[in-house]
Design a protein around this motif. Structure first.
Motif, PDB file in Angstrom:
ATOM      1  N   ARG A   1     -11.691  -2.193  -5.881  1.00  0.00           N
ATOM      2  CA  ARG A   1     -10.864  -3.384  -6.108  1.00  0.00           C
ATOM      3  C   ARG A   1      -9.490  -2.967  -6.614  1.00  0.00           C
ATOM      4  O   ARG A   1      -9.341  -1.980  -7.336  1.00  0.00           O
ATOM      5  CB  ARG A   1     -11.518  -4.294  -7.150  1.00  0.00           C
ATOM      6  N   LEU A   2      -8.503  -3.757  -6.273  1.00  0.00           N
ATOM      7  CA  LEU A   2      -7.138  -3.495  -6.705  1.00  0.00           C
ATOM      8  C   LEU A   2      -6.545  -4.788  -7.262  1.00  0.00           C
ATOM      9  O   LEU A   2      -6.636  -5.840  -6.631  1.00  0.00           O
ATOM     10  CB  LEU A   2      -6.287  -2.995  -5.548  1.00  0.00           C
ATOM     11  N   ALA A   3      -5.972  -4.674  -8.455  1.00  0.00           N
ATOM     12  CA  ALA A   3      -5.239  -5.815  -9.046  1.00  0.00           C
ATOM     13  C   ALA A   3      -3.995  -5.263  -9.711  1.00  0.00           C
ATOM     14  O   ALA A   3      -4.079  -4.462 -10.638  1.00  0.00           O
ATOM     15  CB  ALA A   3      -6.105  -6.553 -10.062  1.00  0.00           C
ATOM     16  N   ASP A   4      -2.795  -5.653  -9.203  1.00  0.00           N
ATOM     17  CA  ASP A   4      -1.575  -5.103  -9.781  1.00  0.00           C
ATOM     18  C   ASP A   4      -0.979  -6.070 -10.797  1.00  0.00           C
ATOM     19  O   ASP A   4      -1.512  -7.137 -11.069  1.00  0.00           O
ATOM     20  CB  ASP A   4      -0.566  -4.742  -8.684  1.00  0.00           C
ATOM     21  N   GLU A   5       0.175  -5.663 -11.350  1.00  0.00           N
ATOM     22  CA  GLU A   5       0.778  -6.450 -12.412  1.00  0.00           C
ATOM     23  C   GLU A   5       1.302  -7.798 -11.923  1.00  0.00           C
ATOM     24  O   GLU A   5       1.607  -8.678 -12.715  1.00  0.00           O
ATOM     25  CB  GLU A   5       1.928  -5.661 -13.062  1.00  0.00           C
TER      26      GLU A   5
ATOM     27  N   CYS B   1      -6.735  -7.229  -4.202  1.00  0.00           N
ATOM     28  CA  CYS B   1      -7.114  -6.772  -2.860  1.00  0.00           C
ATOM     29  C   CYS B   1      -8.444  -6.023  -2.924  1.00  0.00           C
ATOM     30  O   CYS B   1      -8.834  -5.491  -3.966  1.00  0.00           O
ATOM     31  CB  CYS B   1      -6.050  -5.822  -2.264  1.00  0.00           C
ATOM     32  N   TRP B   2      -9.106  -5.983  -1.746  1.00  0.00           N
ATOM     33  CA  TRP B   2     -10.301  -5.150  -1.588  1.00  0.00           C
ATOM     34  C   TRP B   2      -9.895  -3.997  -0.683  1.00  0.00           C
ATOM     35  O   TRP B   2      -9.453  -4.211   0.456  1.00  0.00           O
ATOM     36  CB  TRP B   2     -11.430  -5.964  -0.958  1.00  0.00           C
ATOM     37  N   ILE B   3      -9.955  -2.756  -1.160  1.00  0.00           N
ATOM     38  CA  ILE B   3      -9.480  -1.576  -0.433  1.00  0.00           C
ATOM     39  C   ILE B   3     -10.686  -0.806   0.116  1.00  0.00           C
ATOM     40  O   ILE B   3     -11.622  -0.500  -0.636  1.00  0.00           O
ATOM     41  CB  ILE B   3      -8.651  -0.651  -1.344  1.00  0.00           C
TER      42      ILE B   3
ATOM     43  N   LEU C   1       0.832  -1.210   0.000  1.00  0.00           N
ATOM     44  CA  LEU C   1       0.000   0.000   0.000  1.00  0.00           C
ATOM     45  C   LEU C   1       0.860   1.251   0.000  1.00  0.00           C
ATOM     46  O   LEU C   1       0.558   2.238  -0.683  1.00  0.00           O
ATOM     47  CB  LEU C   1      -0.924   0.003   1.218  1.00  0.00           C
ATOM     48  N   VAL C   2       1.935   1.222   0.785  1.00  0.00           N
ATOM     49  CA  VAL C   2       2.864   2.361   0.837  1.00  0.00           C
ATOM     50  C   VAL C   2       3.422   2.644  -0.549  1.00  0.00           C
ATOM     51  O   VAL C   2       3.462   3.780  -1.020  1.00  0.00           O
ATOM     52  CB  VAL C   2       3.992   2.103   1.851  1.00  0.00           C
TER      53      VAL C   2
ATOM     54  N   PHE D   1      -6.476   3.817   4.671  1.00  0.00           N
ATOM     55  CA  PHE D   1      -6.560   2.837   3.563  1.00  0.00           C
ATOM     56  C   PHE D   1      -6.318   1.459   4.179  1.00  0.00           C
ATOM     57  O   PHE D   1      -5.207   1.167   4.653  1.00  0.00           O
ATOM     58  CB  PHE D   1      -5.501   3.107   2.496  1.00  0.00           C
ATOM     59  N   VAL D   2      -7.330   0.634   4.185  1.00  0.00           N
ATOM     60  CA  VAL D   2      -7.218  -0.708   4.747  1.00  0.00           C
ATOM     61  C   VAL D   2      -7.437  -1.715   3.610  1.00  0.00           C
ATOM     62  O   VAL D   2      -8.407  -1.605   2.847  1.00  0.00           O
ATOM     63  CB  VAL D   2      -8.245  -0.935   5.868  1.00  0.00           C
ATOM     64  N   ALA D   3      -6.549  -2.682   3.532  1.00  0.00           N
ATOM     65  CA  ALA D   3      -6.606  -3.642   2.423  1.00  0.00           C
ATOM     66  C   ALA D   3      -6.813  -5.057   2.932  1.00  0.00           C
ATOM     67  O   ALA D   3      -6.251  -5.442   3.960  1.00  0.00           O
ATOM     68  CB  ALA D   3      -5.320  -3.584   1.604  1.00  0.00           C
ATOM     69  N   ARG D   4      -7.626  -5.823   2.185  1.00  0.00           N
ATOM     70  CA  ARG D   4      -7.797  -7.258   2.463  1.00  0.00           C
ATOM     71  C   ARG D   4      -7.493  -8.014   1.168  1.00  0.00           C
ATOM     72  O   ARG D   4      -8.164  -7.828   0.152  1.00  0.00           O
ATOM     73  CB  ARG D   4      -9.211  -7.551   2.923  1.00  0.00           C
ATOM     74  N   GLU D   5      -6.435  -8.826   1.222  1.00  0.00           N
ATOM     75  CA  GLU D   5      -6.036  -9.553   0.003  1.00  0.00           C
ATOM     76  C   GLU D   5      -7.046 -10.644  -0.314  1.00  0.00           C
ATOM     77  O   GLU D   5      -7.437 -11.428   0.550  1.00  0.00           O
ATOM     78  CB  GLU D   5      -4.646 -10.164   0.180  1.00  0.00           C
ATOM     79  N   THR D   6      -7.457 -10.698  -1.586  1.00  0.00           N
ATOM     80  CA  THR D   6      -8.452 -11.694  -2.046  1.00  0.00           C
ATOM     81  C   THR D   6      -7.898 -12.563  -3.171  1.00  0.00           C
ATOM     82  O   THR D   6      -8.656 -13.213  -3.887  1.00  0.00           O
ATOM     83  CB  THR D   6      -9.719 -10.975  -2.539  1.00  0.00           C
ATOM     84  N   THR D   7      -6.583 -12.563  -3.342  1.00  0.00           N
ATOM     85  CA  THR D   7      -5.980 -13.291  -4.462  1.00  0.00           C
ATOM     86  C   THR D   7      -6.372 -14.760  -4.474  1.00  0.00           C
ATOM     87  O   THR D   7      -6.855 -15.298  -5.478  1.00  0.00           O
ATOM     88  CB  THR D   7      -4.449 -13.171  -4.410  1.00  0.00           C
TER      89      THR D   7
END
Length: 544
Positions: free
Chosen positions: A68-72, A77-79, A40-41, A90-96
């Motif tokens: 929703r967040l999906a990187d390369e 993650c769900w932000i 996140l940082v 900003f709190v993230a929960r990984e859903t991969t």
């Protein structure tokens, strides 16, 4: 309860939790982070657009936002973004893993459905007489299957009474049959059958049940691949023949042999269309003896669409393709076999059509070689073949006859009292007489025959595939024409005539021109000794 121990870029402490979170103040400065928030940082410091947009929306609305967040790296993650003291958490929960499992489940279900849908198009059961007792589904191959109950399965799948010898509906053992040709409702398809007999307690077959699926697309794709590979192979081999052969006869013979092998044929005719001679069978390859009316076949194709045509004569089927180059007829190829045993397939017809271009090139080169050869092989005065060309032409025919077992006749001609013409009327009259004899010789032979001048007042004919009696008829026609020649040169009072010796070839024995010519010349000499202006026949080789 405060979530912070302190602010000022200290680490965020969440009550005994490994939650991934960061805090950004109202100046958009990152002032706190959890132990697991490195990703996140990085995204915030890189100015990730979704982060900036969510921060602005929270700042304005003071309502939580989520995205929703999906990187390369395929991390998902769900932000959740929550306003706090002018800034935002900003709190993230990984859903991969969860997403991957969900996607895999959806994909596996789709694959299973596709597999089930493609595995079987039609299930059935037939009684011992081959009549449908059960069919499923209600619609198969575009037809309602309910009407099939009680019908003979063969009449449904092969309405033209062309069922294969091994029918899937009469199998007595478990069997898998792939690529079976069918014709349901007039549409040709290919099907794959899996069948097994139903046996009662007494061991008697009481039914055959099974399933089938339409494999037309696969079979046609495989068929097209085979056709493409075969076409390329044939084109390469004929092109190699085209590039490596300088003799027109060998060129067409080798190309014809290639077609016999590829097309599983008995005979192949390569027929050239020449300006003066018309249709000339330049090459006939195969193991059978069959005569064709080439002119009738050519005329039957007049006005027809280009491509391959099938012509049936007696029990034999002939594939015929006319070849054309730059708007000019080049010739035709005729391929023959016994089609009562093995009918021509669509694949073979397509193959012949696809290699038409390379066959046209081969014919074109053969005609060019033949034209150049004729220019160098003609007698200057009469336009007949000279001695060298006559020898080569006859020996090629003799070689061919050793395979066909057909005989030809060599006709040797020597003019009687020709010196009297030169001495009485002059050499110009002698040349005229020579030319008139040559014209008559050309008029009594066919395109497949040969006529040559050996030199002076000596001539020779090669008459293809005839007996001595037929050759004698043509020879007598020339002798009977000699008085007309005398009149045309104003020498009716002269004795100009012709003595002729005829020698029939023996297939496989006579292979040399000079040997055959010596026997014909010996017969001619017998005529000279017994009065001239007549015909004599040479004996068999051992007698000679």
């Amino acid at each position: 309860m405060s979530l912070f121990k302190s602010l000022g870029r200290s680490k965020l402490v969440l009550d005994e939790s490994d939650i991934c979170a960061i805090y950004v103040d109202k100046r958009k400065a990152l002032v706190a982070q959890s132990d697991t928030s490195e990703s996140l940082v990085s995204l915030w410091e890189e100015g990730y657009p979704a982060f900036l947009d969510a921060y602005e929306q929270v700042s304005v609305s003071q309502e939580p936002q989520e995205f929703r967040l999906a990187d390369e790296r395929h991390i998902k993650c769900w932000i959740v973004v929550t306003p706090y003291e002018g800034g935002a958490f900003f709190v993230a929960r990984e859903t991969t893993l969860a997403d991957q499992m969900t996607e895999a489940l959806i994909e596996s279900r789709a694959m299973l459905k596709g597999l089930l849908d493609s595995a079987v198009d039609f299930s059935f059961e037939v009684d011992p007489l081959g009549r449908f007792k059960f069919v499923s589904p209600a619609v198969a191959f575009g037809e309602k299957t309910e009407s099939w109950i009680g019908k003979d399965a063969h009449s449904v799948f092969w309405p033209k009474d062309n069922a294969p010898g091994r029918s899937p509906f009469t199998q007595q053992v478990q069997k898998h049959m792939d690529g079976v040709s069918t014709e349901i409702a007039g549409i040709k398809r290919y099907a794959s059958f899996a069948v097994e007999p139903v046996i009662d307690e007494e061991g008697k077959i009481v039914a055959v049940r099974g399933s089938c699926r339409d494999v037309t697309e696969r079979i046609e794709a495989e068929r097209k691949t085979r056709l493409d590979n075969l076409r390329l192979s044939v084109q390469q081999r004929i092109t190699q023949i085209l590039n490596s052969t300088e003799n027109s006869q060998d060129l067409l013979d080798n190309a014809s042999k290639e077609l016999i092998q590829v097309m599983r044929a008995d005979l192949v005719w390569s027929v050239l269309k020449k300006y003066k001679e018309g249709l000339v069978p330049a090459s006939i390859c195969g193991d059978l003896d069959e005569e064709l009316d080439l002119d009738s076949i050519w005329e039957s194709l007049s006005g027809a669409d280009s491509g391959v045509h099938e012509i049936n004569i007696d029990s034999r089927g002939h594939l015929v393709i006319q070849l054309e180059s730059a708007g000019e007829d080049v010739g035709m190829v005729i391929i023959s076999r016994d089609t009562t045993i093995s009918p021509w397939s669509d694949l073979e017809k397509e193959l012949l059509a696809d290699i038409a271009d390379v066959l046209t090139a081969a014919f074109g080169k053969a005609k060019l070689i033949d034209r150049l050869y004729r220019l160098s092989s003609k007698d200057e005065l009469t336009d007949l073949l000279n001695r060298r060309a006559m020898r080569e032409g006859v020996e090629a025919r003799l070689k061919h006859q050793s395979r066909t077992k057909q005989s030809g006749c060599m006709v040797f001609i020597d003019l009687d009292h020709f010196k009297e013409v030169n001495d009485t009327l002059g050499h110009n009259a002698g040349d005229d007489a020579i030319c008139l004899v040559a014209e008559k010789m050309q008029s009594i032979i066919r395109p497949c025959d040969l006529a040559g001048r050996m030199g002076g007042d000596e001539f020779v004919l090669w008459i293809e595939d005839v007996d001595e009696e037929t050759a004698a008829v043509k020879a007598r026609e020339l002798i009977d024409y000699m008085p007309s020649i005398r009149e045309k040169i104003n020498g009716a009072h002269l004795r100009l005539g012709a003595s002729i010796g005829i020698c029939k070839s023996v297939p496989g024995v006579d292979l040399a021109f000079d040997v055959l010519a010596a026997r014909a010349d010996a017969a001619l000499y017998d005529v000279k000794k017994t009065g001239k202006n007549d015909i004599a026949f040479a004996g068999a080789p051992e007698e000679a």
